[in-house]
Design a protein around this motif. Structure first.
Motif, PDB file in Angstrom:
ATOM      1  N   HIS A 237       0.642  -0.778  -0.042  1.00  0.00           N
ATOM      2  CA  HIS A 237      -0.239   0.195  -0.003  1.00  0.00           C
ATOM      3  C   HIS A 237       0.390   1.431  -0.296  1.00  0.00           C
ATOM      4  CE1 HIS A 237      -3.602   2.880   0.312  1.00  0.00           C
ATOM      5  NE2 HIS A 237      -2.983   2.878   1.402  1.00  0.00           N
TER       6      HIS A 237
ATOM      7  N   ALA B 182      -5.757   1.140   1.946  1.00  0.00           N
ATOM      8  CA  ALA B 182      -5.096  -0.114   1.014  1.00  0.00           C
ATOM      9  C   ALA B 182      -6.390  -0.633  -0.291  1.00  0.00           C
ATOM     10  CB  ALA B 182      -4.737  -1.686   1.396  1.00  0.00           C
TER      11      ALA B 182
ATOM     12  N   THR C  66       1.904   1.772  -3.603  1.00  0.00           N
ATOM     13  CA  THR C  66       1.035   2.595  -3.561  1.00  0.00           C
ATOM     14  C   THR C  66       1.091   3.931  -4.388  1.00  0.00           C
ATOM     15  OG1 THR C  66      -0.213   0.314  -3.759  1.00  0.00           O
ATOM     16  CG2 THR C  66      -1.174   1.788  -4.822  1.00  0.00           C
TER      17      THR C  66
END
Length: 459
Positions: free
Chosen positions: A305, A440, A308
């Motif tokens: 996460h 997430a 990302t």
């Protein structure tokens, strides 16, 4: 800081060749425009509307096939070979199926352009141009499916070679067929179409040949679950909104072009030159957007996460930064830029007025396309489509009509509608990105069962 530096380096390694590929694809259209800009206003205007209409149709297929971005990039990050195999093979199947109805619609280009108020001479030439281009639609959509898969796996060198080679091929064929060299008749706009047909089929064949070592594990054997309706339905549910978003945006720009054509063919030709330059600059953030989709998808597939969020932020800063440079160029030196594509005085005069307006919307355009790539990598496609619908058709097109016709500002007024549309879309998409990555994001699942894990992870 080390993790940020690694992300910047990884993004540059992926984005730089993807941007080069996008520019290479765009160069084919720019070369066509540069040659036709020295033939006649009618041929230039006809190719403008014919190319817009056929690409509008293709854009739905391209958008639908962009479902491969999250499917393959997340599968690559998760080391899921079976998901990549099925994704690619389904993409090829969809490319062939979609090319049939899209090609049939393209055969009605002349009647469509007449219904849109285009001059008869422009509509007739655009119809002949589009009819020839139909032969290239299967090749182009198959190329897109292969390209999206290779990008998601970070295999880019074959793509770069193919784009360079086919640009040279297209330019040479343009010179021969448009002007009539080596004993060939001077075909003008239709010659440009035939050059595109040959170049697109060459792109597909050469790419498969050069990238076969990377493609072989996923194409050497047919997966019997490829035609399964449930996974195909999920793939369409993911990709069709992107196709819709492409239709919305390209349709809005095309509507402004059609409005311009009702003013006159000189105005339409000037609009074409300015838009080609703006479209060229757009290829850079579009390439960054594609790289962002892959980086975000890889991180989601790994279950990373923080990675990302880093990938999203790096991409947004990169897209906005490069478009600031293009904005300065369009604002400061519009005449030399327009002069590259035409020496027709009336066309030049219109293009020089419109290019500074392109400078105003450059940063907005960069932010919105990168945000779309980030969201697509996370398999978020439906809400972005609705944001595009509202921004372009509730804000942009009505504003273009208001400024261009009701208030009498002509070509410049039409472009102010585009400025407002892109500003609205970019700001709203930024809010969506922030909300999407507040927590997430789970990996996209297309298959009905877990698939195997059997190749090295993505960088």
């Amino acid at each position: 800081m080390d993790s940020w530096r690694r992300e910047v380096r990884a993004h540059l390694r992926l984005a730089a060749p993807v941007v080069a590929i996008q520019i290479g694809l765009m160069m084919m259209g720019l070369v066509d425009t540069a040659f036709l800009g020295r033939v006649s206003e009618t041929d230039l205007a006809a190719v403008a509307v014919g190319d817009w209409w056929t690409f509008l149709l293709l854009s739905f297929g391209i958008g639908t096939l962009s479902a491969l971005d999250p499917i393959v990039s997340q599968a690559w990050g998760a080391r899921d070979r079976v998901a990549i195999t099925r994704g690619l093979q389904r993409g090829l199947l969809l490319a062939l199926v979609l090319s049939v109805p899209l090609g049939i619609i393209a055969l009605w280009t002349e009647r469509t352009m007449l219904a849109m108020g285009q001059l008869p001479a422009v509509a007739a030439t655009a119809g002949r141009y589009a009819t020839v281009l139909v032969a290239s639609m299967p090749a182009f959509l198959l190329f897109v499916a292969v390209r999206q898969t290779l990008q998601a796996m970070h295999v880019l060198r074959p793509l770069l070679f193919v784009i360079v080679a086919c640009n040279l091929l297209n330019a040479g064929l343009d010179w021969v067929l448009i002007f009539g060299h080596f004993g060939c008749p001077a075909l003008g706009a239709v010659g440009s179409a035939w050059a595109t047909v040959v170049s697109r089929w060459a792109m597909l064949g050469l790419l498969v040949f050069l990238a076969w070592p990377a493609l072989r594990p996923y194409l050497s054997a047919y997966d019997r679950k490829v035609p399964a309706l449930a996974p195909i339905g999920r793939m369409l549910a993911l990709g069709a909104p992107v196709g819709g978003q492409f239709l919305i945006e390209i349709g809005a720009f095309g509507t402004v072009m059609v409005m311009m054509g009702t003013i006159g063919d000189v105005e339409l030709s000037g609009h074409t030159v300015a838009l080609k330059l703006a479209s060229f600059s757009f290829m850079v953030p579009l390439g960054i957007s594609m790289a962002a989709s892959v980086r975000v998808g890889n991180a989601i597939g790994r279950g990373d996460h923080p990675g990302t969020k880093r990938a999203a932020k790096v991409a947004l800063l990169g897209g906005a930064g490069v478009m600031l440079v293009f904005a300065a160029a369009f604002l400061l030196v519009p005449y030399p830029l327009a002069r590259v594509f035409t020496d027709l005085p009336g066309v030049l005069a219109i293009a020089v007025v419109l290019l500074p307006l392109a400078g105003f919307f450059q940063v907005f355009d960069g932010i919105q396309v990168v945000a779309l790539g980030i969201l697509r990598g996370s398999a978020d496609t439906r809400l972005p489509m609705l944001i595009h619908l509202a921004g372009f058709w509730l804000v942009g097109v009505p504003a273009a009509y208001l400024f261009g016709f009701a208030l009498g500002h002509g070509p410049a007024g039409l472009w102010w509608g585009l400025v407002l549309a892109l500003a609205a879309v970019a700001s709203t998409l930024l809010l969506r990105v922030r909300a999407r990555f507040a927590r997430a994001v789970a990996r996209l699942r297309v298959e009905d069962e877990e698939t195997s894990v059997s190749h090295p992870t993505a960088p």
